[in-house]
Design a protein around this motif. Structure first.
Motif, PDB file in Angstrom:
ATOM      1  N   GLY A 139      15.020   2.555  -8.092  1.00  0.00           N
ATOM      2  CA  GLY A 139      14.639   3.464  -9.168  1.00  0.00           C
ATOM      3  C   GLY A 139      13.144   3.491  -9.269  1.00  0.00           C
ATOM      4  N   ARG A 140      12.474   3.050 -10.382  1.00  0.00           N
ATOM      5  CA  ARG A 140      10.903   3.085 -10.529  1.00  0.00           C
ATOM      6  C   ARG A 140      10.325   2.114  -9.601  1.00  0.00           C
ATOM      7  NH1 ARG A 140      11.627   2.773 -16.884  1.00  0.00           N
ATOM      8  NH2 ARG A 140      13.388   1.295 -15.851  1.00  0.00           N
ATOM      9  N   ASN A 141       9.277   2.388  -9.211  1.00  0.00           N
ATOM     10  CA  ASN A 141       8.369   1.462  -8.562  1.00  0.00           C
ATOM     11  C   ASN A 141       7.450   0.669  -9.652  1.00  0.00           C
ATOM     12  OD1 ASN A 141       6.301   3.198  -8.708  1.00  0.00           O
ATOM     13  ND2 ASN A 141       6.432   3.700  -6.895  1.00  0.00           N
ATOM     14  N   LEU A 142       6.607  -0.305  -9.091  1.00  0.00           N
ATOM     15  CA  LEU A 142       5.815  -0.796 -10.112  1.00  0.00           C
ATOM     16  C   LEU A 142       4.698  -0.038 -10.861  1.00  0.00           C
ATOM     17  CD1 LEU A 142       4.265  -4.188  -9.298  1.00  0.00           C
ATOM     18  CD2 LEU A 142       2.690  -2.619 -10.342  1.00  0.00           C
ATOM     19  N   VAL A 143       4.046   0.789 -10.016  1.00  0.00           N
ATOM     20  CA  VAL A 143       2.983   1.884 -10.790  1.00  0.00           C
ATOM     21  C   VAL A 143       3.800   2.824 -11.747  1.00  0.00           C
ATOM     22  CG1 VAL A 143       1.617   1.432  -8.935  1.00  0.00           C
ATOM     23  CG2 VAL A 143       3.145   3.179  -8.774  1.00  0.00           C
TER      24      VAL A 143
END
Length: 367
Positions: free
Chosen positions: A74-78
Motif C-alpha cells: 500500500g502506502r510507504n512511510l513518506v
C-alpha cells in the motif's frame, strides 16, 4: 518530547483510515522533498533497467492506484508523513512530475537500490539513482523553482521552510558490503572503517543539500534489515530473530549518523537536522508488539530468497498472504503498509525519547 501513548495510538488509528488525508490545521509546510532508497521510492525506478522495480502486482494490492512503484502492498512511510504534514496528495516522483504546482510542493527523488556510494547495486540490481544523482536532480529542480518564483532569493526563502527527509545507506550494505562476490568494499574496509567512510561521504552530501537551500532535514537511520526475510534466509541466525553481525553493522552506521546530526547542527547554525531511530521503531514490531506477528517470512512469494544476489522482490502476479495487516515485512526486505503506518506515526510524533534526536518531525515543522 514524547506525546504519550494515548495520543500516539490515536495518531496511528487516524493514519490507518485511508480516506482521511490532512490532519488538524491543513498543510503545515509549503513543500516536502524526499531522498533515499526503495523504502521511500514511489515510482522513480519504473522505467529504469533494473531488477529493483515494484510496478507490477502484487505490489500495490492495497493501494488505490494499484502498483505504482512503491515497494509495499500500500502506502510507504513518506506517503504517511506527507499525510501527517497535511498535504492533500502524495508527493510525486521526480521522474513523472511536470507541473509548476507539483514542483513547488515538493518531489520524491528516492530510488530502489540507491546508495551513498555510486557503485552500490550496479552489479547486482542494475541502474539506480544514487544519492549523488538525486542531489543533481534536485539542483535542476531548484533552477526551475527560481524561474517559477522569479529569483534566487524567493526560491531560497521558499525552500528554507520545507521539510526534507533522507533515508539511505541500507543498500551500501545489502547490495555492496555484504556481497563480496560482487563488491570489494568488505576487503578494503573493516566494519568500523566502512561506517566511517560511508558517513564521511554522507556528511558531504548533506552539506550539499544544505547549500541547495535545505534547512529542516530529518535523517532516517538504517532499519532492521538484519531481521528481514531475505537476510535471515541468506545468512542464517544463531537462535535470535535477526542476523547479529549484520545488526552490528547497522549499529555502527546509525551511531555515526546520530553523531553527524550534532556535527551538522553545530556547523550549520541556521539549519535543523534531526535523527529518526528507524531501527528501534521498526525493531519493536519485529519483536511482536501491538499485535504484529513475530514472523520472518515475507507476505508475498519471493524467488530465490536464499540466493546472495540482493534481489528480494515479489514474484509477479502471485496472490500475497491474507494477514498482511499483521505482518512487518511485505517482501524479502521491505515493510508492509501496516508497519509503515506505525513507523511514520512514531517518526512524526515520538512515542519514546529514543525515537528521534534531538526532536521529532512534528517539532521540526515548528522550528
Amino acid at each position: 518530547m514524547a506525546r504519550g501513548p494515548e495520543k500516539w495510538r490515536l495518531l496511528v488509528l487516524t493514519l490507518s483510515l485511508s480516506t482521511i488525508w490532512a490532519v488538524e490545521g491543513g498543510q503545515k509546510v509549503p513543500c516536502y522533498f524526499i531522498f533515499g532508497d526503495s523504502l521511500y521510492d514511489n515510482g522513480n525506478n519504473n522505467n529504469l533497467p533494473t531488477k529493483a522495480r515494484a510496478n507490477y502486482p502484487p505490489y500495490g494490492v492495497d493501494f488505490p492506484q494499484g502498483p505504482t512503484g512503491r515497494f509495499t502492498n500500500g502506502r510507504n512511510l513518506v506517503d504517511m508523513l506527507a499525510q501527517l504534514l497535511g498535504f492533500e496528495n502524495f508527493i510525486p516522483p521526480h521522474a513523472t512530475a511536470k507541473s509548476d504546482e507539483e514542483i513547488l510542493k515538493g518531489l520524491n527523488y528516492a530510488s530502489g537500490g540507491a546508495g551513498i556510494r555510486d557503485e552500490t547495486a550496479s552489479k547486482t540490481l542494475g541502474a539506480a539513482i544514487s544519492m549523488n544523482k538525486q542531489l543533481l536532480n534536485h539542483q535542476a529542480i531548484i533552477s526551475r523553482i527560481e524561474s517559477i518564483l522569479g529569483d534566487k532569493e524567493s526560491a531560497s526563502k521558499h525552500l528554507s521552510k520545507c521539510i526534507y527527509t533522507v533515508g539511505i545507506g541500507s543498500n551500501d550494505y545489502v547490495n555492496n558490503y555484504l556481497l563480496p562476490k560482487f563488491y570489494n568494499t568488505s576487503r578494503w574496509y573493516t566494519p568500523e572503517q566502512y561506517a566511517i567512510a560511508l558517513t564521511q561521504q554522507y556528511s558531504q552530501q548533506l552539506r550539499t543539500l544544505y547549500n541547495s537551500g535545505a534547512r529542516k532535514i530529518a535523517l532516517f537511520g538504517l532499519g532492521p534489515f538484519s531481521c528481514s526475510p531475505g537476510s535471515v534466509a541468506m545468512y542464517g541466525t544463531s537462535g535470535s530473530l535477526c542476523v547479529d553481525y549484520i545488526t552490528r553493522h547497522i549499529e555502527l552506521f546509525n551511531s555515526r549518523v546520530k553523531s553527524l546530526v550534532d556535527e551538522l547542527n553545530n556547523d550549520l547554525k541556521d539549519a535543523k537536522f534531526t535523527y529518526i531511530d528507524a531501527f528501534g521503531i521498526l525493531g519493536s514490531l519485529v519483536a511482536g508488539v501491538d499485535g504484529f506477528l513475530v514472523d520472518n517470512s515475507p507476505c508475498c512469494d519471493v524467488a530465490n530468497l536464499k540466493m546472495h544476489n540482493g534481489v528480494l522482490t515479489c514474484i509477479p502476479l502471485l496472490n500475497p498472504c491474507i494477514s498482511r495487516s499483521l505482518r512487518v515485512f511485505w517482501d524479502g526486505t521491505h515493510p508492509s503498509e501496516a508497519a509503515n503506518v506505525y513507523s511514520a506515526a512514531r517518526a512524526f510524533s515520538a512515542l519514546l525519547t529514543s525515537d528521534a534526536y534531538p526532536f521529532d518531525i512534528s517539532t521540526l515543522v515548528e522550528l
